[in-house]
Write an enzyme that holds these catalytic residues in place. Structure first.
Site, PDB file in Angstrom:
ATOM      1  N   CYS A 274      11.879 -35.784 -35.138  1.00  0.00           N
ATOM      2  CA  CYS A 274      11.935 -36.339 -36.503  1.00  0.00           C
ATOM      3  C   CYS A 274      13.276 -37.003 -36.778  1.00  0.00           C
ATOM      4  O   CYS A 274      13.403 -37.786 -37.718  1.00  0.00           O
ATOM      5  CB  CYS A 274      11.651 -35.256 -37.530  1.00  0.00           C
ATOM      6  SG  CYS A 274      12.654 -33.785 -37.286  1.00  0.00           S
TER       7      CYS A 274
ATOM      8  N   LYS B 238       2.362 -19.651 -37.426  1.00  0.00           N
ATOM      9  CA  LYS B 238       1.368 -20.427 -36.696  1.00  0.00           C
ATOM     10  C   LYS B 238       2.063 -21.580 -35.963  1.00  0.00           C
ATOM     11  O   LYS B 238       2.603 -22.477 -36.595  1.00  0.00           O
ATOM     12  CB  LYS B 238       0.331 -21.021 -37.655  1.00  0.00           C
ATOM     13  CG  LYS B 238      -0.849 -21.590 -36.891  1.00  0.00           C
ATOM     14  CD  LYS B 238      -1.700 -22.507 -37.736  1.00  0.00           C
ATOM     15  CE  LYS B 238      -1.387 -23.952 -37.488  1.00  0.00           C
ATOM     16  NZ  LYS B 238      -1.660 -24.412 -36.130  1.00  0.00           N
TER      17      LYS B 238
ATOM     18  N   GLU C 262       6.174 -43.767 -40.080  1.00  0.00           N
ATOM     19  CA  GLU C 262       6.676 -43.009 -38.933  1.00  0.00           C
ATOM     20  C   GLU C 262       5.727 -43.172 -37.751  1.00  0.00           C
ATOM     21  O   GLU C 262       4.540 -42.864 -37.868  1.00  0.00           O
ATOM     22  CB  GLU C 262       6.801 -41.529 -39.306  1.00  0.00           C
ATOM     23  CG  GLU C 262       7.426 -40.703 -38.211  1.00  0.00           C
ATOM     24  CD  GLU C 262       7.526 -39.219 -38.564  1.00  0.00           C
ATOM     25  OE1 GLU C 262       6.552 -38.652 -39.082  1.00  0.00           O
ATOM     26  OE2 GLU C 262       8.597 -38.635 -38.302  1.00  0.00           O
TER      27      GLU C 262
ATOM     28  N   GLU D   5       9.916 -29.561 -44.175  1.00  0.00           N
ATOM     29  CA  GLU D   5      10.712 -30.491 -43.366  1.00  0.00           C
ATOM     30  C   GLU D   5       9.714 -31.473 -42.769  1.00  0.00           C
ATOM     31  O   GLU D   5       8.913 -31.115 -41.907  1.00  0.00           O
ATOM     32  CB  GLU D   5      11.477 -29.725 -42.288  1.00  0.00           C
ATOM     33  CG  GLU D   5      12.727 -30.428 -41.854  1.00  0.00           C
ATOM     34  CD  GLU D   5      12.479 -31.361 -40.691  1.00  0.00           C
ATOM     35  OE1 GLU D   5      12.295 -32.581 -40.952  1.00  0.00           O
ATOM     36  OE2 GLU D   5      12.460 -30.897 -39.563  1.00  0.00           O
TER      37      GLU D   5
HETATM   38  O1  TXE Z   1       1.172 -32.866 -37.558  1.00  0.00           O
HETATM   39  P1  TXE Z   1       0.784 -31.790 -38.597  1.00  0.00           P
HETATM   40  P2  TXE Z   1       0.243 -33.849 -36.725  1.00  0.00           P
HETATM   41  C1  TXE Z   1       4.500 -36.419 -37.923  1.00  0.00           C
HETATM   42  C2  TXE Z   1       4.295 -37.497 -36.904  1.00  0.00           C
HETATM   43  C3  TXE Z   1       2.894 -37.284 -36.480  1.00  0.00           C
HETATM   44  C4  TXE Z   1       2.264 -36.887 -37.789  1.00  0.00           C
HETATM   45  C5  TXE Z   1       0.999 -36.110 -37.675  1.00  0.00           C
HETATM   46  O2  TXE Z   1       4.399 -38.759 -37.509  1.00  0.00           O
HETATM   47  O3  TXE Z   1       2.320 -38.419 -35.946  1.00  0.00           O
HETATM   48  O4  TXE Z   1       3.232 -36.081 -38.399  1.00  0.00           O
HETATM   49  O5  TXE Z   1       1.139 -35.115 -36.709  1.00  0.00           O
HETATM   50  C6  TXE Z   1      -0.337 -27.444 -39.147  1.00  0.00           C
HETATM   51  N1  TXE Z   1      -2.261 -26.391 -43.788  1.00  0.00           N
HETATM   52  N2  TXE Z   1       5.144 -35.231 -37.399  1.00  0.00           N
HETATM   53  O6  TXE Z   1      -1.018 -34.156 -37.460  1.00  0.00           O
HETATM   54  O7  TXE Z   1      -0.680 -31.780 -38.834  1.00  0.00           O
HETATM   55  C7  TXE Z   1      -0.646 -27.845 -37.728  1.00  0.00           C
HETATM   56  O8  TXE Z   1      -1.623 -27.025 -37.176  1.00  0.00           O
HETATM   57  C8  TXE Z   1      -1.317 -25.759 -43.080  1.00  0.00           C
HETATM   58  C9  TXE Z   1       6.521 -35.081 -37.730  1.00  0.00           C
HETATM   59  O9  TXE Z   1       0.070 -33.312 -35.398  1.00  0.00           O
HETATM   60  O10 TXE Z   1       1.683 -31.942 -39.743  1.00  0.00           O
HETATM   61  C10 TXE Z   1       0.732 -27.681 -37.083  1.00  0.00           C
HETATM   62  O11 TXE Z   1       0.976 -26.320 -36.790  1.00  0.00           O
HETATM   63  N3  TXE Z   1      -0.921 -26.149 -41.851  1.00  0.00           N
HETATM   64  C11 TXE Z   1       7.029 -33.777 -37.413  1.00  0.00           C
HETATM   65  C12 TXE Z   1       1.668 -28.155 -38.178  1.00  0.00           C
HETATM   66  O12 TXE Z   1       0.912 -28.068 -39.385  1.00  0.00           O
HETATM   67  C13 TXE Z   1      -1.483 -27.243 -41.337  1.00  0.00           C
HETATM   68  C14 TXE Z   1       6.483 -33.015 -36.316  1.00  0.00           C
HETATM   69  C15 TXE Z   1       2.168 -29.582 -38.012  1.00  0.00           C
HETATM   70  O13 TXE Z   1       1.088 -30.448 -37.784  1.00  0.00           O
HETATM   71  C16 TXE Z   1      -2.472 -27.968 -42.044  1.00  0.00           C
HETATM   72  C17 TXE Z   1       5.066 -33.233 -36.124  1.00  0.00           C
HETATM   73  C18 TXE Z   1      -2.857 -27.501 -43.324  1.00  0.00           C
HETATM   74  N4  TXE Z   1      -3.770 -28.116 -44.081  1.00  0.00           N
HETATM   75  C19 TXE Z   1       4.472 -34.337 -36.640  1.00  0.00           C
HETATM   76  N5  TXE Z   1      -2.842 -29.026 -41.283  1.00  0.00           N
HETATM   77  C20 TXE Z   1       8.466 -33.501 -37.701  1.00  0.00           C
HETATM   78  N6  TXE Z   1       8.943 -33.840 -38.889  1.00  0.00           N
HETATM   79  O14 TXE Z   1       9.170 -32.923 -36.891  1.00  0.00           O
HETATM   80  C21 TXE Z   1      -2.114 -28.972 -40.149  1.00  0.00           C
HETATM   81  N7  TXE Z   1      -1.293 -27.897 -40.161  1.00  0.00           N
END
Ligand code: TXE
Length: 480
Positions: free
Chosen positions: A282, A173, A384, A248
């Site tokens: 990140c 996904k 972050e 990660e």
């Molecule tokens: O990321 P999410 P978000 C950090 C960054 C950002 C914060 C939130 O600080 O502001 O996270 O971002 C899927 N079960 N990073 O909310 O939700 C979602 O659809 C399974 C750091 O946009 O973590 C997407 O495909 N999956 C980071 C993926 O998780 C779920 C990069 C990441 O989204 C889910 C991005 C659930 N319950 C954000 N809920 C890095 N470390 O590189 C969401 N997703």
């Protein structure tokens, strides 16, 4: 409007519900395509397809599996320009960056793991005179790969490539905010002759599709990159089911600058490590710690160069800072700048939303922002932000620098600038981060372990680590 479709059992399909979500171009602040609003029934279909495809894919001769994955890598290279343009439009990043980093890295991921699997060998241990042990590593089954929006195709392939190379079949996904290049990738997989069901891509919301993948009993392992809060939810669901987990998560990485460094190199690379991809990496070094002797000189030079960065239309050649991925994320970043001010920070440059003229008038742009005067423990320095915002703080001694670097719940990466080799080793050993760069940043060798300590995650990706993650070890002990 372009319509993105799921990729299940080798076919491009509408979601079972028939519902679609809007997909935004963040530089224009407007929807430009739709994506499936899939649900658990689409996930079940994808998991079933992956199970049906598993016996043949896992038993396929390595040379054949490798050649299919290499074909996909070649097709990514062939479509570099198209994919880079799509990535820039979908994510907001400068086209130049997508062309030079994101898409080349996606094909490199495929190539690296396609060939790595040819070199993976299993261990054998002789217990003198008594027995011989040998360890087999077999693919774990159906793997769930969930990726974020900051480096869409780059991180999507970083998970899928080792899973497929290890012989797993996959339900993946991409982020609902950046689904376009994963859709284009599914078409390349069809063109490359990837057997139906080996890779299934289900688009939609995290709490529906992502959650359904994590909950599904037919999925044996979850590889996730994203926010720490989401990581916690995933761990809470998957751990009681004893699924293998690779998480990660976020970072709040220290960038330690000692007075004995190569100043020019430290400043110019720190501009990159602060603002590349709008700070939405990140690994960005968002906490800059500078030895007091060069603090003022560093701050002046850093601010001068930050002001020179062109914020603009991601498709224009001169643009260095593009749009943030969504309106929600832009508002989050701006709220942290407000918080920094409330916490006593002084904004030396940036700090505001940018309104451009022309086609990007409604885009989600934020000025590269430099903040000083904050203490280590304030929320701005602890949480972050994931945007073009850095803080700069002085330190007096090496011990203090290490203590500041470690005064955070995250532990993903750290950068150290010094020309003193002994110091470089000393500090590198003491900083609690999974990745340390000395006199460089984001210099990546795909063979190295990649991942974080503390709240930055669990497990490591990269090199053999990922191939081991997607396989199950079994030791067989035979008495001689
Ligand atoms: O990321 P999410 P978000 C950090 C960054 C950002 C914060 C939130 O600080 O502001 O996270 O971002 C899927 N079960 N990073 O909310 O939700 C979602 O659809 C399974 C750091 O946009 O973590 C997407 O495909 N999956 C980071 C993926 O998780 C779920 C990069 C990441 O989204 C889910 C991005 C659930 N319950 C954000 N809920 C890095 N470390 O590189 C969401 N997703």
């Amino acid at each position: 409007m372009d319509r993105i479709l799921n990729y299940i059992e080798g076919k491009l399909l509408e979601p079972a519900s028939g519902k679609f979500l809007e997909n935004f171009n963040p530089a224009m602040g407007a929807p430009y395509s739709t994506l499936p609003d899939s649900d658990s029934s689409d996930v079940t279909k994808a998991v079933d397809a992956a199970h049906s495809a598993f016996p043949a894919w896992s038993a396929m001769p390595l040379s054949k599996r490798t050649s299919i994955l290499l074909k996909i890598a070649d097709l990514i290279d062939r479509d570099l320009d198209k994919l880079a343009l799509a990535e820039s439009i979908d994510q907001g990043k400068p086209l130049k960056l997508a062309k030079s980093v994101d898409i080349p890295r996606a094909s490199a991921n495929m190539r690296f793991y396609a060939t790595a699997s040819m070199h993976m060998n299993s261990e054998s241990h002789l217990m003198e005179g008594e027995a011989i042990n040998y360890t087999t590593r077999t693919p774990i089954g159906v793997a769930g790969c969930i990726s974020p929006w900051n480096l869409p195709l780059y991180l999507f392939t970083w998970k899928i490539a080792p899973a497929l190379a290890a012989g797993c079949t996959v339900v993946a996904k991409p982020s609902e905010l950046t689904p376009m290049t994963a859709f284009m990738f599914s078409k390349l997989c069809i063109e490359a002759g990837l057997p139906a069901g080996v890779l299934n891509i289900v688009h939609g919301l995290g709490n529906k599709v992502g959650q359904a993948i994590v909950e599904h009993r037919g999925v044996s392992a979850i590889s996730f990159t994203g926010g720490t809060v989401t990581g916690k939810t995933i761990a809470a669901t998957a751990a009681p089911m004893f699924k293998k987990l690779s998480l990660e998560l976020g970072g709040k990485n220290p960038n330690l600058i000692f007075a004995d460094c190569d100043f020019e190199n430290a400043v110019s690379t720190s501009i990159q490590s602060s603002f590349s991809n709008q700070g939405e990496i990140c690994l960005c070094g968002s906490r800059i710690l500078v030895e007091r002797g060069i603090y003022e000189k560093f701050v002046n030079e850093f601010v001068k160069r930050t002001k020179e960065l062109t914020v603009g239309d991601p498709l224009e050649e001169k643009t260095r800072v593009g749009a943030l991925v969504s309106e929600g994320h832009m508002n989050k970043v701006l709220s942290y700048i407000d918080l920094a001010k409330q916490e006593g920070g002084e904004v030396l440059c940036g700090g505001k939303r940018v309104t451009l003229l022309g086609r990007c008038a409604n885009g989600y742009f934020v000025e590269p922002t430099v903040i000083v005067g904050l203490d280590q423990q304030c929320r701005t320095n602890q949480e972050e932000i994931f945007g073009p915002v850095v803080t700069i703080m002085p330190f007096d001694t090496e011990e203090e620098a290490v203590a500041y670097a470690n005064s955070n719940a995250y532990g993903l990466s750290a950068t150290i600038w010094t020309d003193n080799l002994k110091r470089a080793h000393r500090v590198a050993h003491q900083v609690k981060s999974g990745i340390i760069w000395v006199n460089c940043w984001l210099l990546r060798d795909l063979r190295t372990p990649f991942g974080g300590m503390k709240q930055s995650g669990v497990g490591r990706e990269g090199g053999w680590e990922a191939l081991r993650f997607f396989t199950e070890a079994k030791n067989i002990c035979i008495r001689i």
